[in-house]
Structures are given as structure tokens and as C-alpha cells.
Design a protein around this motif. Sequence first.
Motif, PDB file in Angstrom:
ATOM      1  N   ARG A   1       0.864  -1.168   0.000  1.00  0.00           N
ATOM      2  CA  ARG A   1       0.000   0.000   0.000  1.00  0.00           C
ATOM      3  C   ARG A   1       0.908   1.227   0.000  1.00  0.00           C
ATOM      4  O   ARG A   1       1.804   1.339   0.833  1.00  0.00           O
ATOM      5  CB  ARG A   1      -0.904   0.013   1.229  1.00  0.00           C
ATOM      6  CG  ARG A   1      -1.913   1.169   1.253  1.00  0.00           C
ATOM      7  CD  ARG A   1      -2.821   1.073   2.470  1.00  0.00           C
ATOM      8  NE  ARG A   1      -3.568  -0.177   2.454  1.00  0.00           N
ATOM      9  CZ  ARG A   1      -4.692  -0.368   1.787  1.00  0.00           C
ATOM     10  NH1 ARG A   1      -5.222   0.622   1.081  1.00  0.00           N
ATOM     11  NH2 ARG A   1      -5.309  -1.532   1.810  1.00  0.00           N
TER      12      ARG A   1
ATOM     13  N   GLU B   1      -3.946   7.097  -1.185  1.00  0.00           N
ATOM     14  CA  GLU B   1      -3.321   5.785  -0.991  1.00  0.00           C
ATOM     15  C   GLU B   1      -3.819   4.811  -2.045  1.00  0.00           C
ATOM     16  O   GLU B   1      -4.952   4.909  -2.520  1.00  0.00           O
ATOM     17  CB  GLU B   1      -3.605   5.256   0.407  1.00  0.00           C
ATOM     18  CG  GLU B   1      -5.076   5.088   0.737  1.00  0.00           C
ATOM     19  CD  GLU B   1      -5.280   4.627   2.163  1.00  0.00           C
ATOM     20  OE1 GLU B   1      -5.319   3.402   2.388  1.00  0.00           O
ATOM     21  OE2 GLU B   1      -5.403   5.501   3.039  1.00  0.00           O
TER      22      GLU B   1
ATOM     23  N   TYR C   1       1.323   5.498  -0.029  1.00  0.00           N
ATOM     24  CA  TYR C   1       0.685   6.760   0.332  1.00  0.00           C
ATOM     25  C   TYR C   1       1.408   7.913  -0.365  1.00  0.00           C
ATOM     26  O   TYR C   1       2.632   8.025  -0.283  1.00  0.00           O
ATOM     27  CB  TYR C   1       0.740   6.964   1.846  1.00  0.00           C
ATOM     28  CG  TYR C   1      -0.013   5.903   2.629  1.00  0.00           C
ATOM     29  CD1 TYR C   1      -1.306   6.139   3.078  1.00  0.00           C
ATOM     30  CD2 TYR C   1       0.566   4.664   2.898  1.00  0.00           C
ATOM     31  CE1 TYR C   1      -2.011   5.184   3.793  1.00  0.00           C
ATOM     32  CE2 TYR C   1      -0.127   3.693   3.608  1.00  0.00           C
ATOM     33  CZ  TYR C   1      -1.410   3.952   4.053  1.00  0.00           C
ATOM     34  OH  TYR C   1      -2.102   2.996   4.748  1.00  0.00           O
TER      35      TYR C   1
END
Length: 298
Positions: A144, A151, A146
Motif C-alpha cells: 500500500r 493511498e 501513500y
Amino acid sequence: MKLDRLLGILITLLRQDKITAPVLAEKFEVSRRTINRDIEALCLAGIPLVTEQGRGGGISIAPGYKLEKELLTEEELQAILIGVRGVDSILKQPKGPVLADKLSQRETEEQVLIDLASFYKDSLTEKISLLRDAISRRLAVSFRYYSEKGEELRQAEPCRIAYQWNAWYLIAWCRTKKEFRTFKLARLWDLTLSEEHFVPKPLPAEKADMNSLWEENYRLVAVFDPSVKYRLVEEYGPDSFTLREDGRLSFTRDFTFYGAMLSWISSFGAQVQVLQPESLREDLLRQAKLLLSYYEET
């Protein structure tokens, strides 16, 4: 690793006149047969080694070669160890003590200390360990990420880990964007190693050179209060500004990201006056009005 052991054997032979195979086997924790194969490999590599049998015998470097016995100077060896100790700060298994022993170096008081870790040392060490494994085994990863845009889940084929601009980065082929991308490890979380193998794609030279990735598109012209001179010196050097007649500091610099420029200039509060660009002046004014409304309401 064999390469590490060969280097260790060579340095040991360079630093002492003669040594026996059993002593080398004990020193490097391998069998005598392995040491014999290593000696053969060094000979094939062009190192003139001499083996003497019987009492007082052993392995040594041919006399004619000893005219250049010091392959590495004491300063060069220390430089190597300083660099290795710096990398040790983000490795699960430090290599410095082992390398120091292989190089026959005494433990000395450290004159230079390099710490490449961060506030997230535990997670950073884990990320780097996993990514190194993925790169060596050619396994895809998912994570993931950001950014200023939000995100997003990404799938990537890791290519290289780099430390630059006081931060760690991953260079990888992003399967989501279908191109090589550079990801900041501090913004990369929930990293998972898959069992899916990939064929590495050639890394273009312009992608390998991280300095070429960022085009400086935004020019900042500002005047700073002299009380923040130390920050300008710390971050950009004593030549980054000029002294005005009123004692304030004139500053001009190009930035790659508008958001980074806005964030940096905002950290100075009322100690800076932005002259250009106009869009930055407008954003700072909007921020000030918004802050004022927050505090007026309370």
C-alpha cells in the motif's frame, strides 16, 4: 559466502607470512577440503600462492609478490569497515564484526558513525530484508503506497533499493502503472512477498540515476527573517542566500514538487515572505485565513 571467504583468505595471507590450511579452516569455519579448493581458486585467479609440506610448512604468497604486500592500506580498510557498519544499521544480521575479523582488523574506537536507519527502524529493517529477498529471488511484491494523491495498492517487480536525499527508496517495475517507478519506503506499507516469479526488465539509465527523476519546475523567491539563517545553512548551505540591507535574507531556489515547496515554506510561519510564485502566495493566504477561522471558532 565463497567470495567473502576468498577475500578473507587473501587478506590474511597478505598480512602474515605463512599460515596452515587447518588454521584457515578453523578461522573461516569450513573444512580443510574447502580451504584447498579456495587456494586453487585463488591460484587460478592469478595470485601466486606457495604451499610447503611438513614441519614449518604452510601456505604463503610467492616472495616476488610481496613487494606489493599491502593490497589495502589501514585507512582504506577502515573506510570499508565504516561503510559496512553504516549498512549494518538497517540489516537484521550485521556484517561488520565478521568482516573485521576476516580483514584481521582490531576493534578500534569509532571515529565516524553512520546510521542509515530512521524513526521506523524496525519496520525499515523488515522492509529492506524482504525487498532484498524479493530482488535476489525475482519475486513480485505488493504494498500500500501513500502519496499526495491518496493511498493505493500497488503490485511491483523490485529492481533496486537506494538511499538518497536522507531517505530509502525502491526502484521497481510497477505493474499498476506499467512503467518503472521510484517509491519512498517511508510511504510504503503492508509489504507482501508473493510466490510469483518474474523476468527482470532492463532498468533504463535515466531511471537508475535518481537525480534525473526529478525536474525542478517551481522557482521560489522569498525573504527570510535572520533568526532562521541556521535552517537555510543546514538545509541548503551558507551560499543559498544573500544578505539584504534591512538584515533579512534573500533566497531563490527551484523545487521539484509544489507540495514539498508549500510544506517547507509553511514551516517557517511568519518568518518568511514569499515573493514568487504568486500561486504559492495565494495558497499561504488561504491557509492563514483557514487557521484564523479555526481559532476564532474556539
